[in-house]
Structure formats: C-alpha cells, structure tokens
Design a protein around this motif. Structure first.
Motif, short mmCIF file in Angstrom:
data_model
loop_
_atom_site.label_atom_id
_atom_site.label_comp_id
_atom_site.label_asym_id
_atom_site.label_seq_id
_atom_site.Cartn_x
_atom_site.Cartn_y
_atom_site.Cartn_z
N ALA A 26 0.89 -1.16 0.00
CA ALA A 26 0.00 0.00 0.00
C ALA A 26 0.93 1.21 0.00
O ALA A 26 1.97 1.20 0.66
CB ALA A 26 -0.89 0.00 1.24
N ILE A 27 0.58 2.26 -0.73
CA ILE A 27 1.50 3.37 -0.95
C ILE A 27 0.93 4.69 -0.44
O ILE A 27 -0.22 5.03 -0.69
CB ILE A 27 1.80 3.55 -2.46
N ALA A 28 1.80 5.43 0.26
CA ALA A 28 1.58 6.85 0.56
C ALA A 28 2.81 7.56 0.01
O ALA A 28 3.94 7.08 0.20
CB ALA A 28 1.45 7.08 2.06
N ALA A 29 2.63 8.67 -0.69
CA ALA A 29 3.78 9.33 -1.33
C ALA A 29 3.56 10.83 -1.43
O ALA A 29 2.43 11.32 -1.42
CB ALA A 29 4.01 8.73 -2.72
N CYS A 30 4.69 11.52 -1.58
CA CYS A 30 4.65 12.97 -1.75
C CYS A 30 4.08 13.33 -3.12
O CYS A 30 4.16 12.55 -4.06
CB CYS A 30 6.06 13.54 -1.59
N ILE A 31 3.49 14.50 -3.18
CA ILE A 31 2.97 15.03 -4.44
C ILE A 31 4.14 15.74 -5.13
O ILE A 31 4.44 16.88 -4.83
CB ILE A 31 1.82 16.03 -4.19
N ALA A 32 4.82 15.03 -6.00
CA ALA A 32 5.97 15.60 -6.71
C ALA A 32 6.12 14.91 -8.05
O ALA A 32 5.77 13.73 -8.20
CB ALA A 32 7.24 15.40 -5.88
N GLY A 33 6.61 15.63 -9.02
CA GLY A 33 6.85 15.08 -10.34
C GLY A 33 5.63 14.36 -10.90
O GLY A 33 4.51 14.86 -10.82
N ASP A 34 5.86 13.16 -11.42
CA ASP A 34 4.78 12.36 -12.01
C ASP A 34 4.11 11.42 -11.03
O ASP A 34 3.24 10.63 -11.42
CB ASP A 34 5.33 11.55 -13.19
N ILE A 35 4.47 11.50 -9.76
CA ILE A 35 3.89 10.59 -8.76
C ILE A 35 2.36 10.66 -8.72
O ILE A 35 1.70 9.62 -8.73
CB ILE A 35 4.52 10.83 -7.37
N PRO A 36 1.74 11.86 -8.73
CA PRO A 36 0.28 11.89 -8.71
C PRO A 36 -0.37 11.22 -9.92
O PRO A 36 -1.46 10.64 -9.81
CB PRO A 36 -0.05 13.39 -8.68
N LEU A 37 0.29 11.27 -11.07
CA LEU A 37 -0.25 10.61 -12.27
C LEU A 37 -0.26 9.09 -12.11
O LEU A 37 -1.18 8.41 -12.55
CB LEU A 37 0.56 10.98 -13.51
N VAL A 38 0.77 8.57 -11.47
CA VAL A 38 0.90 7.12 -11.29
C VAL A 38 -0.03 6.63 -10.18
O VAL A 38 -0.67 5.58 -10.32
CB VAL A 38 2.36 6.75 -10.95
N LEU A 39 -0.15 7.39 -9.11
CA LEU A 39 -0.90 6.91 -7.94
C LEU A 39 -2.39 7.25 -7.94
O LEU A 39 -3.15 6.62 -7.21
CB LEU A 39 -0.26 7.43 -6.65
N GLU A 40 -2.80 8.23 -8.72
CA GLU A 40 -4.23 8.61 -8.71
C GLU A 40 -4.78 8.64 -7.28
O GLU A 40 -5.34 7.66 -6.80
CB GLU A 40 -5.07 7.62 -9.52
N GLU A 41 -4.63 9.77 -6.64
CA GLU A 41 -5.03 9.97 -5.23
C GLU A 41 -6.26 9.17 -4.83
O GLU A 41 -7.32 9.30 -5.43
CB GLU A 41 -5.26 11.45 -4.95
N GLY A 42 -6.10 8.32 -3.83
CA GLY A 42 -7.20 7.55 -3.27
C GLY A 42 -7.54 6.29 -4.03
O GLY A 42 -8.28 5.44 -3.54
N ARG A 43 -7.04 6.16 -5.25
CA ARG A 43 -7.34 4.96 -6.03
C ARG A 43 -6.17 3.97 -6.02
O ARG A 43 -6.35 2.79 -5.82
CB ARG A 43 -7.69 5.36 -7.46
N VAL A 44 -4.95 4.47 -6.25
CA VAL A 44 -3.78 3.61 -6.29
C VAL A 44 -2.87 3.88 -5.08
O VAL A 44 -2.09 3.04 -4.68
CB VAL A 44 -3.00 3.79 -7.62
N GLY A 45 -3.01 5.05 -4.49
CA GLY A 45 -2.21 5.40 -3.32
C GLY A 45 -2.74 6.68 -2.70
O GLY A 45 -3.65 7.31 -3.23
N LEU A 46 -2.17 7.03 -1.55
CA LEU A 46 -2.54 8.28 -0.87
C LEU A 46 -1.39 9.26 -1.04
O LEU A 46 -0.22 8.87 -1.04
CB LEU A 46 -2.81 8.02 0.61
#
Length: 169
Positions: A111-131
């Motif tokens: 399960a992933i939690a990550a900073c909002i930086a670079g392309d991370i939000p595109l990969v994680l899709e907030e709440g769907r793939v990670g927080l």
C-alpha cells in the motif's frame, strides 16, 4: 507479510533511497508517531551521509521501538525481501520526478503513501492507487499513515491496484 516485524500486530511502514536530507527519511519516524497508530513501525532503508544521524534519531525516547534501520549492507543486499515485508511504503522525498523505488514498492504489493511531486500523482491517482501528501508535510503524511494503519481493507485495495498498475511493466 511483516516477517521483519517485532510482533505480529506490527505494521511496517518503510521508505527506500539514498539517505540524504532531500530524500526525507528523517520525516517518517515523526509521521509514524504523529499518526497515533501504535502498531506502526518506520523502516528506513538505504545508505548515505544521513545514516549516522538517522541512527541517532532512532535512539531518542520518542522513537524507541518505532524505528528500524537495518543499515546499508543489510537493506541494500535484501531490498526485495524488505519491500516484501512492508505493509505500507511511504515515499518521503522532498522533490522527485518518477522514482524507481516507488515503482519497485508497487510491484512488491505495498500500500502506498507518497509525496505530491513530479509524475507521482499521475501514477498513484489519489485515493485509487495510493494516498498523497505535500512534500515535507509531516502532519499530512501522518494522516495518510493513520488512514492506512487503521483500515486493512483500504490497504488491501490500494495494494492490489498498485500492483496491477505496474504489472504490465
């Protein structure tokens, strides 16, 4: 999952990378404590100039029993085993593009939690793939960890979606 955990109720929350100030390893122990989830233990994987300082940080009363730092040799020789033992991967970097460590953690069923930086939000899709949390925001990071620590169904759903996202690669 947590074969490296001190007891079966422990949830391991790890980060991986060069131990430099910019990678934010120093933020994870405080976020774990602030989360209010007594079952969370921070695992700091990597090597670098901040390793000795992080080792000292882990001995402070506030963090005793809440931080594991395997050391450069152990963590780097056994990255797949450590990533496989984590329940949550928390990408703490203060700035980033698209980190390989994040993709490796997704592949290792975390399960992933990550900073909002670079392309991370595109990969994680907030709440769907990670927080997601703003870089350096310990309180926001702690809220993500609290949510993941207290909700096994959410952890499982995010793990499955993260693994599916990187499976084709």
């Amino acid at each position: 999952r947590a074969t490296h955990a001190p007891d079966p109720d422990t949830l391991l929350v790890g980060t991986l990378g060069r131990m430099t100030r910019a990678k934010g390893h120093h933020l994870l122990p405080e976020a774990v404590v602030r989360s209010g989830c007594r079952s969370l233990v921070a695992v700091l994987l990597g090597y670098g100039e901040e390793e000795a300082r992080l080792q000292r940080l882990a001995t402070r009363q506030r963090y005793r029993g809440r931080v594991v730092i395997p050391g450069a040799k152990e963590s780097m020789e056994n990255v797949p085993a450590w990533l496989g033992a984590l329940d949550i991967f928390c990408f703490t970097s203060l700035r980033e593009s698209l980190p390989v460590a994040l993709l490796e953690a997704m592949h290792c069923d975390n399960a992933i939690a990550a900073c909002i930086a670079g392309d991370i939000p595109l990969v994680l899709e907030e709440g769907r793939v990670g927080l997601l949390f703003p870089p350096g925001d310990i309180d926001a990071m702690a809220r993500c960890l609290q949510q993941l620590g207290r909700d096994p169904a959410l952890r499982q759903a995010l793990r499955a979606r993260a693994k599916a996202r990187v499976a084709p690669y």
